[in-house]
Design an enzyme around this catalytic site. Structure first.
Site, PDB file in Angstrom:
ATOM      1  N   ARG A  11       9.267  -8.194  -0.586  1.00  0.00           N
ATOM      2  CA  ARG A  11       9.232  -8.853  -1.880  1.00  0.00           C
ATOM      3  C   ARG A  11      10.670  -9.101  -2.346  1.00  0.00           C
ATOM      4  O   ARG A  11      11.558  -8.309  -2.058  1.00  0.00           O
ATOM      5  CB  ARG A  11       8.530  -7.971  -2.922  1.00  0.00           C
ATOM      6  CG  ARG A  11       7.017  -7.932  -2.770  1.00  0.00           C
ATOM      7  CD  ARG A  11       6.360  -7.222  -3.944  1.00  0.00           C
ATOM      8  NE  ARG A  11       6.604  -5.796  -3.943  1.00  0.00           N
ATOM      9  CZ  ARG A  11       7.430  -5.167  -4.739  1.00  0.00           C
ATOM     10  NH1 ARG A  11       8.133  -5.850  -5.654  1.00  0.00           N
ATOM     11  NH2 ARG A  11       7.585  -3.867  -4.678  1.00  0.00           N
ATOM     12  N   TYR A  71       6.246 -13.998   3.392  1.00  0.00           N
ATOM     13  CA  TYR A  71       5.977 -12.557   3.349  1.00  0.00           C
ATOM     14  C   TYR A  71       4.842 -12.228   2.368  1.00  0.00           C
ATOM     15  O   TYR A  71       4.839 -12.722   1.230  1.00  0.00           O
ATOM     16  CB  TYR A  71       7.256 -11.770   2.952  1.00  0.00           C
ATOM     17  CG  TYR A  71       6.904 -10.329   2.668  1.00  0.00           C
ATOM     18  CD1 TYR A  71       6.615  -9.466   3.724  1.00  0.00           C
ATOM     19  CD2 TYR A  71       6.745  -9.864   1.368  1.00  0.00           C
ATOM     20  CE1 TYR A  71       6.201  -8.170   3.476  1.00  0.00           C
ATOM     21  CE2 TYR A  71       6.336  -8.565   1.116  1.00  0.00           C
ATOM     22  CZ  TYR A  71       6.070  -7.726   2.176  1.00  0.00           C
ATOM     23  OH  TYR A  71       5.646  -6.452   1.934  1.00  0.00           O
ATOM     24  N   LYS A 115       0.127  -9.120  -6.036  1.00  0.00           N
ATOM     25  CA  LYS A 115       1.051  -8.757  -7.113  1.00  0.00           C
ATOM     26  C   LYS A 115       1.133  -9.857  -8.171  1.00  0.00           C
ATOM     27  O   LYS A 115       1.209  -9.576  -9.366  1.00  0.00           O
ATOM     28  CB  LYS A 115       2.443  -8.485  -6.539  1.00  0.00           C
ATOM     29  CG  LYS A 115       2.486  -7.408  -5.468  1.00  0.00           C
ATOM     30  CD  LYS A 115       2.023  -6.075  -5.980  1.00  0.00           C
ATOM     31  CE  LYS A 115       2.282  -4.976  -4.955  1.00  0.00           C
ATOM     32  NZ  LYS A 115       1.771  -3.679  -5.418  1.00  0.00           N
ATOM     33  N   HIS A 156      -0.924  -0.850 -11.647  1.00  0.00           N
ATOM     34  CA  HIS A 156      -0.501  -0.582 -10.260  1.00  0.00           C
ATOM     35  C   HIS A 156      -1.014   0.812  -9.884  1.00  0.00           C
ATOM     36  O   HIS A 156      -0.234   1.761  -9.773  1.00  0.00           O
ATOM     37  CB  HIS A 156       1.033  -0.657 -10.217  1.00  0.00           C
ATOM     38  CG  HIS A 156       1.621  -0.696  -8.836  1.00  0.00           C
ATOM     39  ND1 HIS A 156       2.922  -0.353  -8.589  1.00  0.00           N
ATOM     40  CD2 HIS A 156       1.089  -1.044  -7.634  1.00  0.00           C
ATOM     41  CE1 HIS A 156       3.174  -0.492  -7.295  1.00  0.00           C
ATOM     42  NE2 HIS A 156       2.088  -0.894  -6.697  1.00  0.00           N
ATOM     43  N   SER A 185       6.344   2.290  -5.464  1.00  0.00           N
ATOM     44  CA  SER A 185       6.241   2.048  -4.019  1.00  0.00           C
ATOM     45  C   SER A 185       6.903   3.212  -3.267  1.00  0.00           C
ATOM     46  O   SER A 185       7.856   3.808  -3.765  1.00  0.00           O
ATOM     47  CB  SER A 185       6.939   0.740  -3.653  1.00  0.00           C
ATOM     48  OG  SER A 185       6.456  -0.293  -4.477  1.00  0.00           O
ATOM     49  N   CYS A 198       5.735   6.194  -2.598  1.00  0.00           N
ATOM     50  CA  CYS A 198       5.434   7.550  -3.063  1.00  0.00           C
ATOM     51  C   CYS A 198       4.059   8.004  -2.567  1.00  0.00           C
ATOM     52  O   CYS A 198       3.526   9.002  -3.055  1.00  0.00           O
ATOM     53  CB  CYS A 198       5.498   7.623  -4.579  1.00  0.00           C
ATOM     54  SG  CYS A 198       7.174   7.501  -5.215  1.00  0.00           S
ATOM     55  N   ASP A 207      -4.047   0.291  -4.457  1.00  0.00           N
ATOM     56  CA  ASP A 207      -2.844  -0.348  -5.020  1.00  0.00           C
ATOM     57  C   ASP A 207      -3.018  -0.874  -6.443  1.00  0.00           C
ATOM     58  O   ASP A 207      -2.096  -0.790  -7.227  1.00  0.00           O
ATOM     59  CB  ASP A 207      -2.409  -1.504  -4.094  1.00  0.00           C
ATOM     60  CG  ASP A 207      -1.002  -1.987  -4.385  1.00  0.00           C
ATOM     61  OD1 ASP A 207      -0.117  -1.150  -4.648  1.00  0.00           O
ATOM     62  OD2 ASP A 207      -0.769  -3.218  -4.351  1.00  0.00           O
ATOM     63  N   ARG A 240       3.700  -4.065   8.091  1.00  0.00           N
ATOM     64  CA  ARG A 240       2.450  -3.899   7.333  1.00  0.00           C
ATOM     65  C   ARG A 240       1.210  -4.061   8.191  1.00  0.00           C
ATOM     66  O   ARG A 240       1.245  -4.698   9.243  1.00  0.00           O
ATOM     67  CB  ARG A 240       2.395  -4.990   6.243  1.00  0.00           C
ATOM     68  CG  ARG A 240       3.526  -4.920   5.233  1.00  0.00           C
ATOM     69  CD  ARG A 240       3.210  -3.948   4.162  1.00  0.00           C
ATOM     70  NE  ARG A 240       4.289  -3.760   3.217  1.00  0.00           N
ATOM     71  CZ  ARG A 240       4.089  -3.352   1.961  1.00  0.00           C
ATOM     72  NH1 ARG A 240       2.885  -3.119   1.507  1.00  0.00           N
ATOM     73  NH2 ARG A 240       5.110  -3.147   1.170  1.00  0.00           N
TER      74      ARG A 240
HETATM   75  C1  OXD Z   1       4.353  -2.601  -3.298  1.00  0.00           C
HETATM   76  C2  OXD Z   1       3.228  -2.947  -2.408  1.00  0.00           C
HETATM   77  O1  OXD Z   1       5.492  -3.013  -3.027  1.00  0.00           O
HETATM   78  O2  OXD Z   1       2.097  -2.522  -2.709  1.00  0.00           O
HETATM   79  O3  OXD Z   1       4.120  -1.909  -4.300  1.00  0.00           O
HETATM   80  O4  OXD Z   1       3.431  -3.675  -1.414  1.00  0.00           O
HETATM   81 MN    MN Z   2       1.990  -1.655  -4.635  1.00  0.00          MN
END
Ligand code: OXD
Ligand code: MN
Length: 586
Positions: free
Chosen positions: A68, A196, A205, A225, A247, A249, A276, A369
């Site tokens: 991102r 991406y 997002k 989130h 992110s 964690c 998520d 991913r």
């Molecule tokens: C993030 C994701 O960056 O879920 O939070 O990809």
């Molecule tokens: Mn996320």
């Protein structure tokens, strides 16, 4: 035919000038044909071993396009202050003009796919509809996994104008001209020059957090989130928890947690509803109900293994798109750092180059991913497809803190809980940045995802209290406390269930707690450590320690974080901060 929809598509077609338009109807035949083209004609995908990984594919992104891009992500509201100090802002008219030039003719020689998609079960009162126009087959195939797509969505839309208008073009994949722009005031997202996932799967997002947070504020609900999980006790009763972490964690790991043997034998089970994003609404019973608006997982591959997350590994054994992982040439399967200790000897790295594990270079990109269907997750909740969602007993905030935050604490009430979420922070790790222990404030884990001024976002959280007559209790956890040698003290992973069970007992008024300046903490003996050889009561004391000096520093850091909002932080939160400060100094 929906006139508003057709007019918009005509306009976008005139702008981007594709050779042809293909409507995605969601049929398996159509998805199979687009997959075939991506494998055989454009080589966007490579088919993996059909016996070991049926219907799985490998995709390699452009080398400059692997994550991102927060610095190129904009919230375009008429007034700058409505985007707030934590978002990049552009004037909407100026942004349409700037990006309009980049989109001009960007699909020439390409097909424009029209993807009708629903976030949430089609027809659910929680669900919202989006349309994504894209020139990327990879996007079509990922959206098919991550959302509900096709004809049923168009039927549900009818002639309504209530849909999010998403336009995406890979264009030239130019780094410089890459922009991810949101126009919350006209339900629009424009994304250009990226391929991406987080930048181009516009349902995730961009819509389900940035645009939806704005809609939620107007309509009286919340887009967060957060993962959602259910804990089933030996009597078969399931209680649900929603949890927000920045992110890296471990949200996906927690969402798919496997209880320690001791608890499995007693009959405890954990069910994943989402990993998520959560959309939360007040139900007729005055409780907060949540759905996962997504249909798949876009998870980070490195570090996923039989110990950290066997359920995620189980999920990605079929119908999965892997992006930027290493390819084992011997058996045409995939590999990433942390999968096991046996990197393939004959392999290509994520760039497609021949790769020697001894070179010190990673085989998979650190942000590689998997895109996988939620229904393939071995612990997917039976409520995953319930259009009404699940009732939430507890909300958990958390981050990665070496010393400051204890293993767990409970806020005093909703208002104090909103304060706890607003002061959330996480420390960077050496692996990620080189600088260990740099604190980044990330309120509710929404810093990169809130589609409006975060000061107003806190007010919205506070206002929700008036609607929720039976609110969930709010907690904070920290799985990442370190000892003096910088080793993790708490075992984490499946053993986090021990903390979640204390949280649920608190929700039911069954567990004790001690009041401290920051909130209610368990006594060391209140968390069950049976079967944990490395955790003693002394360890628990250490894990639950609240250091006044560190919290004084925390108060100062929060105060300067709040200051940038120039009067838009609700006074209730400023009072909470003063109360915390005087309690620490008492
Ligand atoms: C993030 C994701 O960056 O879920 O939070 O990809
Ligand atoms: Mn996320």
């Amino acid at each position: 035919m929906n006139k508003v929809l057709m007019n918009w598509i005509d306009e976008m077609e005139a702008l981007t000038q594709p050779d042809q338009i293909v409507w995605i109807d969601g049929s398996r035949e159509q998805i199979e044909e687009i997959t075939r083209q991506a494998v055989e004609e454009t080589h966007e995908l490579e088919r993996l071993n059909p016996e070991k990984l049926p219907n799985c594919y490998l995709h390699r992104s452009a080398l400059n396009d692997v994550a991102r891009v927060e610095e190129k992500t904009f919230i375009c509201t008429k007034r700058k202050e409505d985007a707030g100090p934590t978002n990049n802002w552009m004037d909407p008219a100026a942004c349409y003009e700037k990006l309009g030039k980049l989109f001009q003719g960007s699909m020439r020689g390409r097909t424009m796919y029209v993807i009708p998609y629903s976030m949430g079960i089609v027809g659910s009162p929680f669900a919202k509809i989006g349309m994504e126009l894209t020139d990327s087959r990879y996007v079509v195939l990922n959206m098919d996994i991550m959302t509900r797509i096709g004809k049923p969505v168009l039927d549900a839309l009818g002639d309504s104008a209530d849909f999010v208008r998403g336009l995406h073009s890979k264009a030239e994949l130019s780094n410089e001209d890459r922009y991810i722009c949101h126009f919350p005031e006209d339900n629009t997202i424009w994304s250009i020059n990226s391929g991406y996932g987080g930048n181009v799967l516009l349902g995730k997002k961009c819509f389900a957090l940035r645009i939806a947070s704005h809609l939620g504020r107007q309509e009286g609900w919340m887009a967060e989130h957060m993962l959602i999980l259910g804990i089933e006790d030996p009597k078969g009763e399931v209680k649900y928890i929603a949890a927000a972490f920045p992110s890296a964690c471990g949200k996906t790991n927690l969402a798919m947690l496997i209880p320690p043997a001791l608890y499995r034998e007693k009959g405890y089970k954990v069910w994943c509803v989402g990993d998520d994003i959560a959309w939360l609404r007040v139900g007729p019973d005055g409780r907060l109900w949540a759905i996962n608006p997504e249909a798949g997982f876009f998870g980070v591959a490195p570090g996923t293994n039989e110990k950290t997350n066997p359920n995620a590994l189980g999920t990605v054994q079929r119908d999965t798109i892997f992006t930027n992982v290493a390819l084992n040439l011997d058996d045409n399967t995939v590999w990433w750092e942390g999968l096991d200790n046996e990197p393939p000897k004959n392999a290509l790295n994520w760039k497609g180059e021949s790769w020697d594990p001894a070179s010190g270079e990673p085989g998979a990109h650190p942000n590689s991913r998997f895109t996988a269907r939620a229904i393939h997750c071995p612990c997917i909740s039976r409520e995953f497809e319930n259009p009404m969602g699940v009732p939430i007993s507890a909300i958990i905030f958390g981050g990665r803190r070496a010393k400051t935050a204890p293993l767990v604490y409970q806020s005093r009430n909703w208002q104090n809980g909103v304060f706890v979420g607003s002061i959330m922070a996480s420390e960077t790790t050496a692996a990620a940045t080189g600088a260990v222990g740099v604190v980044r404030r990330d309120p509710m884990a929404m810093l990169p995802f809130c589609g409006y001024n975060m000061g107003d976002y806190f007010s919205h959280w506070l206002e929700m209290e008036t609607k929720i007559t039976n609110p969930p209790k709010i907690f904070n956890v920290n799985w990442f406390r370190l000892d003096e040698e910088r080793r993790f003290i708490w075992p984490g992973y499946g053993d986090n269930l021990r903390v979640l069970l204390w949280i649920l007992e608190r929700c039911e008024g069954k567990a004790d707690a001690v009041e401290t300046p920051i909130g209610f903490l368990p006594r060391p003996e209140d968390i069950n450590i049976e079967g944990l050889p490395d955790v003693s009561l002394d360890t628990m004391r250490e894990l639950l320690k609240v250091d006044s000096q560190l919290w004084r520093e925390e108060v100062n850091s929060v105060r300067s974080f709040y200051e940038q909002f120039e009067g838009r932080i609700p006074s209730v939160l400023l009072r909470e901060l003063d109360t915390l400060e005087s309690a620490i100094n008492r």
